[in-house]
Design an enzyme around this catalytic site. Structure first.
Site, short mmCIF file in Angstrom:
data_model
loop_
_atom_site.label_atom_id
_atom_site.label_comp_id
_atom_site.label_asym_id
_atom_site.label_seq_id
_atom_site.Cartn_x
_atom_site.Cartn_y
_atom_site.Cartn_z
N TRP A 1 0.84 -1.21 0.00
CA TRP A 1 0.00 0.00 0.00
C TRP A 1 0.87 1.25 0.00
CZ3 TRP A 1 -0.80 3.36 4.43
CH2 TRP A 1 -1.85 4.28 4.27
N HIS A 2 2.00 1.21 0.69
CA HIS A 2 2.88 2.38 0.76
C HIS A 2 3.61 2.65 -0.56
CE1 HIS A 2 2.41 2.18 5.19
NE2 HIS A 2 2.70 3.47 5.13
#
Length: 508
Positions: free
Chosen positions: A363-364
């Site tokens: 997600w990052h």
């Protein structure tokens, strides 16, 4: 509008995009006071207000035109899938589509080597990804039997599908649009309808349902956020994790390097404290985050918090630290990943933890530093869980007694080790490249891996079994003491207590 921001950016020594972001966060404060004055009897106006302010941020101020339409595409795709796909795979399909779209933009960011100073689509898209995937699971839970749901799923389930305007208002809730906090759809509808306030049956100023004290808390958060921002601007540019790549750092002794790195961690985190505290205050002004009435009659507004600074800087253990950092993202990971990948009827374990940490890294972004941080974090979480299960019960005193000396020493050791591991594991997250990360770990003597390796060797090579035997002996002695002043206890019961928690209830 860049002509308005360029002189200010030059005076502050920041990029124009950074100044624009902070200005948007500050503008959200007076706009939040306007939002809450829209009567709950006109919810459509509140939805339109959210969409309109978000358009104001993205178009004339930030000039992110195509980026907004990318976000709109994800919103519409989620809306259509959640409304018309009634299968059990619907939430996972939404998850793949939304996360896939985010990953494409992460790749584009990496290809063009955008720095953190440039504001582009991935920041707002990360927040929106949490919203949309959570909504998909909430809709799915709304179609399941209530008996199959846990407490969180029951409270957040969506049983009445929203109109498109309602969903757009939720997706583009303006105080949290750029950097969070994210909120689920149930909290958004409560905010729009002022449900929590109406249940109180009290009136604020001018006969409105909103309780007093909101502005005081919100503007205090604004001042705190600006203070953290000032710390980062004045000290963070010099004292940060990147110092490990300088010749000055390499010339220092090992213990000096470790000590300096702990100091750098505080200033490195200050920028996150700043933006999350600023958005928390703006959200409170809209009415989000109300958690009740305090013992002295004061109103409490803790529900929009995304970070607990003192808990992070002085944690009891690593679990407490993680729970206080990026709190809304932790909720998303726990409810939409950790629990969902665990087979029905089984408890989440190491596999669920590692999948969750991998999802957080994914997600990052795609930088290898993210994966090094979260992979390391997975092992740290594991040894923390083993320590709480095996060592902590041994240092707890009898119920109702003051903490023992051993418990105090355990807590101090937990705080020191947690901070050491935090700054060690978090460095790749900020350095991004694998080369810089491993060089930094080399400069730090790989002390974090040493702590992890020794701990896991202890617990898995007989230490856990030894601790359990000591727990049983300790519990047996306590039971004997109880039996002397109460009813007799048979010897068989003393040998193997039915449940340790029945004898020594968990204490803080």
């Amino acid at each position: 509008m860049d002509a308005l921001f360029t002189p200010l950016a030059g005076a502050l020594g920041a990029s124009v995009d950074q100044v624009k972001l902070i200005v948007c966060l500050l503008i959200a404060y007076p706009l939040g006071s306007v939002f809450i004055r829209i009567p709950s009897s006109r919810p459509e106006l509140k939805h339109l207000f959210n969409v309109g302010i978000t358009l104001l941020f993205f178009f004339p101020v930030l000039q992110l035109y195509t980026e907004f339409f990318q976000l709109l595409a994800s919103v519409l795709a989620t809306y259509v899938l959640a409304r018309y796909h009634h299968g059990s795979q619907m939430p996972w399909i939404v998850f793949v589509i939304v996360m896939g779209h985010l990953t494409v933009n992460h790749v584009i960011r990496a290809v063009y080597q955008y720095s953190y100073e440039k504001l582009e689509v991935t920041g707002p898209q990360m927040v929106l990804t949490m919203k949309l995937t959570t909504f998909a699971w909430n809709v799915y839970d709304g179609r399941r039997p209530a008996a199959d749901l846990d407490k969180w799923q029951t409270a957040k389930r969506v049983t009445k599908f929203p109109t498109l305007l309602e969903f757009l208002g939720y997706s583009f809730y303006f105080p949290g649009m750029l950097v969070g906090p994210y909120l689920d759809y149930a909290d958004y509808t409560d905010l729009i309808n002022e449900t929590v306030f109406k249940k109180l049956e009290i009136k604020g100023k001018k006969g409105r349902n909103v309780p007093v004290g909101r502005k005081r808390v919100a503007y205090r958060k604004m001042l705190e956020g600006l203070m953290y921002l000032g710390v980062f601007v004045t000290l963070g540019s010099t004292w940060n994790y990147g110092i490990s790549l300088t010749p000055w750092f390499a010339e220092k002794g090992f213990f000096t390097r470790v000590a300096v790195y702990q100091i750098c961690g505080v200033f490195e985190r200050s920028k996150y404290y700043a933006i999350w505290t600023l958005t928390e205050g703006a959200s409170i002004l809209t009415g989000l985050g109300f958690t009740g009435i305090g013992p002295s009659g004061e109103t409490l507004w803790n529900g929009a918090a995304n970070v607990k600074v003192l808990v992070i800087e002085f944690p009891e253990n690593f679990k407490v630290l993680l729970d206080a950092w990026n709190m809304k993202t932790n909720v998303w990971l726990r409810e939409c990943v950790y629990k969902r990948v665990t087979p029905a009827g089984k408890k989440p374990g190491f596999r669920s933890s590692m999948i969750t940490f991998a999802t957080s890294a994914f997600w990052h972004g795609i930088a290898l530093g993210y994966y090094l941080t979260f992979l390391t974090g997975g092992f740290i979480t594991t040894i923390g869980r083993l320590a709480r299960a095996n060592i902590r019960p041994l240092v707890l005193g009898a119920p109702g007694t003051p903490p023992t000396l051993a418990k105090r020493a355990y807590d101090i050791a937990g705080t020191v080790i947690s901070i050491l591991l935090l700054n060690y594991a978090a460095s790749p997250f900020m350095l991004l490249s694998a080369k810089a990360s491993f060089w930094t770990w080399w400069q730090l003597g790989f002390y974090g891996h040493g702590i992890i390796g020794v701990s896991m060797a202890f617990f898995y090579l007989g230490g856990a079994r030894w601790c359990k035997s000591l727990q049983y002996k300790q519990a047996g002695k306590l039971t004997r003491g109880i039996s002397m002043v109460g009813t007799p206890v048979e010897e068989k019961q003393l040998m193997v207590p039915p449940s340790l928690d029945q004898i020594v209830p968990p204490q803080k």
